[in-house]
Design a protein around this motif. Structure first.
Motif, PDB file in Angstrom:
ATOM      1  N   PRO B 261       0.852  -1.204   0.000  1.00  0.00           N
ATOM      2  CA  PRO B 261       0.000   0.000   0.000  1.00  0.00           C
ATOM      3  C   PRO B 261       0.883   1.248   0.000  1.00  0.00           C
ATOM      4  CG  PRO B 261       0.037  -1.011   2.177  1.00  0.00           C
ATOM      5  CD  PRO B 261       0.829  -1.908   1.291  1.00  0.00           C
ATOM      6  N   LEU B 262       1.364   1.622  -1.182  1.00  0.00           N
ATOM      7  CA  LEU B 262       2.413   2.651  -1.289  1.00  0.00           C
ATOM      8  C   LEU B 262       1.965   3.996  -0.743  1.00  0.00           C
ATOM      9  CD1 LEU B 262       3.799   1.716  -4.848  1.00  0.00           C
ATOM     10  CD2 LEU B 262       4.616   0.939  -2.616  1.00  0.00           C
ATOM     11  N   ASP B 263       0.705   4.333  -1.001  1.00  0.00           N
ATOM     12  CA  ASP B 263       0.222   5.637  -0.537  1.00  0.00           C
ATOM     13  C   ASP B 263       0.220   5.701   0.995  1.00  0.00           C
ATOM     14  OD1 ASP B 263      -0.373   7.965  -1.935  1.00  0.00           O
ATOM     15  OD2 ASP B 263      -2.528   7.795  -1.521  1.00  0.00           O
ATOM     16  N   THR B 264      -0.192   4.632   1.611  1.00  0.00           N
ATOM     17  CA  THR B 264      -0.181   4.560   3.079  1.00  0.00           C
ATOM     18  C   THR B 264       1.245   4.631   3.604  1.00  0.00           C
ATOM     19  OG1 THR B 264      -2.146   3.179   2.957  1.00  0.00           O
ATOM     20  CG2 THR B 264      -0.967   3.187   5.057  1.00  0.00           C
ATOM     21  N   LEU B 265       2.159   3.928   2.934  1.00  0.00           N
ATOM     22  CA  LEU B 265       3.557   3.967   3.358  1.00  0.00           C
ATOM     23  C   LEU B 265       4.116   5.380   3.225  1.00  0.00           C
ATOM     24  CD1 LEU B 265       5.022   0.626   1.901  1.00  0.00           C
ATOM     25  CD2 LEU B 265       3.928   1.059   4.112  1.00  0.00           C
ATOM     26  N   ALA B 266       3.709   6.074   2.158  1.00  0.00           N
ATOM     27  CA  ALA B 266       4.162   7.465   1.981  1.00  0.00           C
ATOM     28  C   ALA B 266       3.660   8.341   3.128  1.00  0.00           C
ATOM     29  CB  ALA B 266       3.683   8.004   0.633  1.00  0.00           C
ATOM     30  N   ASP B 267       2.412   8.102   3.534  1.00  0.00           N
ATOM     31  CA  ASP B 267       1.857   8.844   4.687  1.00  0.00           C
ATOM     32  C   ASP B 267       2.691   8.597   5.940  1.00  0.00           C
ATOM     33  OD1 ASP B 267      -0.222   9.870   3.200  1.00  0.00           O
ATOM     34  OD2 ASP B 267      -1.661   8.325   3.799  1.00  0.00           O
ATOM     35  N   ILE B 268       2.995   7.334   6.174  1.00  0.00           N
ATOM     36  CA  ILE B 268       3.748   6.979   7.384  1.00  0.00           C
ATOM     37  C   ILE B 268       5.145   7.608   7.331  1.00  0.00           C
ATOM     38  CG2 ILE B 268       4.732   5.046   8.719  1.00  0.00           C
ATOM     39  CD1 ILE B 268       2.335   3.344   7.671  1.00  0.00           C
ATOM     40  N   CYS B 269       5.776   7.571   6.163  1.00  0.00           N
ATOM     41  CA  CYS B 269       7.102   8.183   6.016  1.00  0.00           C
ATOM     42  C   CYS B 269       7.037   9.676   6.307  1.00  0.00           C
ATOM     43  CB  CYS B 269       7.647   7.941   4.608  1.00  0.00           C
ATOM     44  SG  CYS B 269       8.330   6.289   4.398  1.00  0.00           S
ATOM     45  N   ALA B 270       6.000  10.328   5.794  1.00  0.00           N
ATOM     46  CA  ALA B 270       5.862  11.771   6.018  1.00  0.00           C
ATOM     47  C   ALA B 270       5.705  12.063   7.509  1.00  0.00           C
ATOM     48  CB  ALA B 270       4.654  12.296   5.230  1.00  0.00           C
ATOM     49  N   LYS B 293      -1.526   1.528 -13.855  1.00  0.00           N
ATOM     50  CA  LYS B 293      -0.936   2.616 -13.079  1.00  0.00           C
ATOM     51  C   LYS B 293      -1.644   2.908 -11.755  1.00  0.00           C
ATOM     52  CE  LYS B 293       1.092   7.180 -13.625  1.00  0.00           C
ATOM     53  NZ  LYS B 293       1.339   8.337 -14.499  1.00  0.00           N
ATOM     54  N   PRO B 294      -2.993   2.898 -11.717  1.00  0.00           N
ATOM     55  CA  PRO B 294      -3.663   3.211 -10.436  1.00  0.00           C
ATOM     56  C   PRO B 294      -3.228   2.299  -9.283  1.00  0.00           C
ATOM     57  CG  PRO B 294      -5.245   3.242 -12.248  1.00  0.00           C
ATOM     58  CD  PRO B 294      -3.958   2.726 -12.815  1.00  0.00           C
ATOM     59  N   LYS B 295      -2.841   1.051  -9.616  1.00  0.00           N
ATOM     60  CA  LYS B 295      -2.382   0.123  -8.564  1.00  0.00           C
ATOM     61  C   LYS B 295      -1.116   0.637  -7.877  1.00  0.00           C
ATOM     62  CE  LYS B 295      -3.826  -4.197 -10.895  1.00  0.00           C
ATOM     63  NZ  LYS B 295      -4.137  -5.428 -10.154  1.00  0.00           N
ATOM     64  N   LEU B 296      -0.362   1.491  -8.574  1.00  0.00           N
ATOM     65  CA  LEU B 296       0.928   1.959  -8.041  1.00  0.00           C
ATOM     66  C   LEU B 296       0.795   3.251  -7.251  1.00  0.00           C
ATOM     67  CD1 LEU B 296       3.129   1.435 -11.267  1.00  0.00           C
ATOM     68  CD2 LEU B 296       2.690  -0.210  -9.435  1.00  0.00           C
ATOM     69  N   LYS B 297      -0.417   3.718  -7.065  1.00  0.00           N
ATOM     70  CA  LYS B 297      -0.646   5.007  -6.400  1.00  0.00           C
ATOM     71  C   LYS B 297       0.212   5.161  -5.150  1.00  0.00           C
ATOM     72  CE  LYS B 297      -3.899   8.497  -5.198  1.00  0.00           C
ATOM     73  NZ  LYS B 297      -2.692   9.309  -4.999  1.00  0.00           N
ATOM     74  N   GLY B 298       0.918   6.278  -5.080  1.00  0.00           N
ATOM     75  CA  GLY B 298       1.812   6.528  -3.952  1.00  0.00           C
ATOM     76  C   GLY B 298       3.272   6.458  -4.371  1.00  0.00           C
ATOM     77  N   ILE B 299       3.560   5.772  -5.476  1.00  0.00           N
ATOM     78  CA  ILE B 299       4.954   5.632  -5.934  1.00  0.00           C
ATOM     79  C   ILE B 299       5.532   7.004  -6.263  1.00  0.00           C
ATOM     80  CG2 ILE B 299       4.515   5.292  -8.426  1.00  0.00           C
ATOM     81  CD1 ILE B 299       6.609   3.011  -8.350  1.00  0.00           C
ATOM     82  N   GLU B 300       4.651   7.915  -6.690  1.00  0.00           N
ATOM     83  CA  GLU B 300       5.102   9.256  -7.081  1.00  0.00           C
ATOM     84  C   GLU B 300       5.518  10.085  -5.872  1.00  0.00           C
ATOM     85  OE1 GLU B 300       2.044   8.176  -7.082  1.00  0.00           O
ATOM     86  OE2 GLU B 300       0.941   9.602  -5.837  1.00  0.00           O
ATOM     87  N   ARG B 301       5.266   9.587  -4.676  1.00  0.00           N
ATOM     88  CA  ARG B 301       5.643  10.303  -3.457  1.00  0.00           C
ATOM     89  C   ARG B 301       6.956   9.776  -2.868  1.00  0.00           C
ATOM     90  NH1 ARG B 301       0.638   9.753   0.384  1.00  0.00           N
ATOM     91  NH2 ARG B 301       1.856  11.212   1.672  1.00  0.00           N
ATOM     92  N   ALA B 302       7.560   8.803  -3.529  1.00  0.00           N
ATOM     93  CA  ALA B 302       8.786   8.200  -3.008  1.00  0.00           C
ATOM     94  C   ALA B 302       9.947   9.195  -3.031  1.00  0.00           C
ATOM     95  CB  ALA B 302       9.143   6.967  -3.834  1.00  0.00           C
ATOM     96  N   ASP B 303      10.903   8.980  -2.130  1.00  0.00           N
ATOM     97  CA  ASP B 303      12.161   9.723  -2.205  1.00  0.00           C
ATOM     98  C   ASP B 303      13.080   9.108  -3.249  1.00  0.00           C
ATOM     99  OD1 ASP B 303      11.921  11.728  -0.023  1.00  0.00           O
ATOM    100  OD2 ASP B 303      11.586   9.923   1.169  1.00  0.00           O
TER     101      ASP B 303
END
Lengths: 493, 493
Positions: B261-270, B293-303
């Motif tokens: 769940p990349l978007d959730t992981l991005a939230d936690i990282c933030a 692409k929608p399955k990858l949501k959150g990848i665009e927030r990666a460092d």
């Protein structure tokens, strides 16, 4: 099977719809590429990229197909016309290899098979092991030593120093793979000369040891590591509670091609119980030349050797090699076999040659084929003769420099690298540095040749690396003529 | 110039004495290679190497030339005939890419130019930057992010985690490049799921952090990282005085192709101020397919993002990529410019694109050309459609497995990887594991197909990765038929 019929009609594939058309273009490309190589001498050694060409590389991601032929045409106009120039007989800037037509053909074959050489049971891995065995043979390394092909010397040094770190950790009672560098009670130290290639520092940084763990030992007048200073440094470190673990000797330094006293370093390593690594990126392959091999004496006593095959062995990019005397230690440093990489007793996933256990890479391209083919096609002796030939040319260049009153040679040229500069007694040290940098840029821009620069004892040097079997005396004459006339022109106004 | 005349007569060169002869062989090779690819379906997917062929690889270093044609003949008999099989439509063992004829041709062009793409001012580096820009574009990464092409996902992960380590060190007041890991007061911790690829562990080991610094978080029924367990682990570590620094999310796990769940992981990282790295080795390129692409949501927030182009993007080996959001930090982690690499204001040594400052490698081959040519030739949309096609085939395979009473699917198949096994209620858990391993080996040895194995919840699974644009429904039918008939045959005696 209605589904299958429909699928076959609509299947998207990178296989051509019309193989005959692809075949036609492929043969055109092959002819063009052979013509390009055969006529390389007729073109400028380097050309600046015009602004309008440069701008073509800012177009966005192409969603729609442009077709094979138009893209090939664009390649010829915007890319093939603006090369770095490594393959040109008057490219002298770095120790870059020219590759060859035979190497390009071997790469084509490897790219067709496209195997993953990370492991498993298939011929590509047998080829890699044979190439490694040949390297052990010409470097007088034991038959049971291990090795792996890498993308070049930087990765080969990194792998070797990772094994050295693992060895030092075991001796210190640290499981470095599990616990990391923080479990070492002492700081570690590696010794090498001040002329050592920057990839050794980069490896120490990558491995978490830090550049402070590098102790740069002064060099003598021949730019070789000074053994007395080395022994003193080790002693001082031990007294200060630092843990010496490794000495790196260089066979062929980047600046001047000097070779450290490898046999003496091997003695010191034996006495001090240190890991002996040789960075032979440039020079180790010269063991193929009976006339040069004696200079490398001591390399056969190393615990690990890193070297490039895309430099003086003239292989197409990119391929280097690392050899490790203790194969078990090598495997122990890297082996990692999760469930999806489990080795099987039979079938495709069987075999002993899992190079992913000897390297940081998992998927690995088929780097070995070009070396295997070229050494067989031409014979290893020829490669030795070609290395000797570039050294003979370097000696000629050095001689011409020594004869020219406007030129000053800045170091001995024991291999195929010559450093020198244009001199003018009227100019200050600073002005001379600026002048020589300017000379090099102007010659590059003229397309005549691509000399490089480096710094020798604070002086900006013109650096000529003769690493191309295409280079002739006339090319060196053209270089020197250009240096002198450019120097004169620049100092006249 | 008597010397020069003599030299020209005796000059040793890898340029052919007779270009016409080389040209003839080159065209023969080209025809053979295109025929080989066009007819790949007609050959066995894998064949064991006979002992007499295997022995040919133990000959010593060839000192004397054997000639181009005999060596090519030997290549065809001993190497080309015993491939890993990656390019075959029924190779399912690992997520290995098939490459393509177009990719082989592009590699041929790159190998002719043979530039060192480590740095300097030439077109190859513009091509690499453009390819990186395209990747940023399809992954919705900012324009000012940096990137570099690598030999694959392992190196891409290593580079990304080196930048993450550098970032964590700066925050902790440690100069990790200079002082190494030993200067950290605290132990570091990186969080990823238990399904994360082994290259993340290898990167931590290489970087001197140790595998203890990896905290493997449990996964849910879909093999995705459990965010609640993650948050709890971070909290517990902080309380125990450990320094959390990075979360790795995976888009396309090796075992089952699951996406965290990349978007959730991005939230936690933030929230937790951690570095967010995405290992997208398999799945990141699927951002080219609007349907995936929608399955990858959150990848665009990666460092940072690491991914392979030689897997699902079907590029010939070997090429991966790493993107880093903060370009300055990326350069700061690796930049090292000794005198011989000094950047010049003009000429060959000028330009901003010194990729050696963004990677562990210095000399770098021209990996970018094949990507540049193929994306332009075919259009990026086609690559998206080809990925979707393999997913459609995987769904078909999963459906057939679910219908077959002798087969059991062991996990969801969200991408193009399907894990299953042959079942027989009469057999123990251990016997079933042995049986399935044996089924896979027998099918490989038969040449019908190359399925792989992995372990899912302690069960030996048959793993089918459909990563080839050549694969059809009939190939999957053949695989399942072989599994069932082999399973039956093995359990009947």
């Amino acid at each position: 099977m209605r589904t299958e019929e429909h699928f076959l009609k609509t299947q998207e594939s990178l296989d051509p719809a019309d193989w005959a058309e692809t075949r036609k273009l492929a043969h055109q490309m092959m002819d063009d590429m052979l013509d390009y190589m055969a006529s390389i001498r007729e073109r400028p050694a380097w050309s600046p990229i015009p602004e309008d060409i440069r701008e073509t590389f800012s177009t966005p991601l192409p969603h729609q197909p442009e077709g094979a032929e138009p893209v090939y045409e664009e390649f010829k106009q915007t890319i093939l016309a603006y090369p770095l120039g490594d393959i040109h007989p008057r490219f002298f800037s770095w120790v870059n290899g020219p590759g060859s037509a035979a190497g390009m053909l071997a790469s084509m074959l490897a790219n067709t098979m496209n195997p993953n050489s990370g492991g498993a049971n298939h011929a590509a891995n047998l080829v890699e092991q044979q190439v490694i065995n040949w390297c052990k043979e010409f470097l007088d390394f034991p038959e049971n030593a291990s090795g792996v092909l890498t993308s070049g010397g930087s990765m080969a040094n990194l792998i070797a120093l990772a094994v050295a770190r693992h060895w030092a950790a075991k001796r210190a009672g640290v499981n470095v793979r599990k616990e990391g560098m923080q479990s070492f009670a002492q700081r570690l130290r590696l010794y090498c000369s001040s002329e050592t290639h920057s990839s050794v520092q980069r490896a120490l940084e990558t491995l978490g040891m830090g550049s402070d763990s590098l102790c740069a030992i002064p060099v003598n007048a021949n730019f070789q590591l000074d053994p007395e200073a080395l022994v003193a440094a080790i002693k001082a470190d031990r007294e200060a509670g630092i843990l010496p673990f490794c000495i790196v000797g260089t066979s062929g330094t980047t600046n001047t091609g000097s070779i450290d006293p490898l046999d003496t370093l091997a003695d010191i390593c034996a006495r001090e119980q240190l890991w002996f690594h040789v960075d032979g990126a440039i020079g180790a392959v010269a063991a193929l030349a009976p006339e040069i091999k004696p200079k490398l004496k001591g390399i056969e006593r190393a615990d690990s050797i890193a070297f490039d095959m895309h430099k003086w062995l003239f292989m197409n990019y990119a391929v280097g090699c690392v050899l490790v005397r203790n194969a078990d230690l090598h495997r122990e440093t890297f082996s990692l076999t999760p469930a999806y990489l489990k080795h099987a007793p039979r079938g495709a996933a069987s075999g002993d040659l899992w190079f992913s256990e000897m390297s940081i890479e998992l998927t690995r391209e088929f780097r070995a084929l070009k070396i295997w083919m070229l050494l067989k096609e031409f014979g290893s002796a020829k490669f030795g003769r070609m290395m000797l030939q570039t050294m003979t040319l370097a000696a000629y260049l050095a001689e011409q420099i020594d004869r020219a009153p406007q030129l000053e040679r800045l170091a001995p040229a024991p291999l195929h690298i010559v450093v020198f500069r244009y001199v003018d007694p009227a100019l200050s040290a600073e002005a001379l540095n600026k002048l020589n940098a300017e000379i090099v840029m102007e010659i590059q821009e003229s397309g005549i040749a691509v000399p490089g620069t480096t710094t020798i004892h604070g002086k900006t040097a013109i650096r000529a690396c003769i690493n191309n079997y295409r280079t002739r005396h006339e090319d060196l004459d053209m270089l020197l003529q250009a240096v002198v006339s450019t120097g004169q022109a620049l100092t006249q106004h």
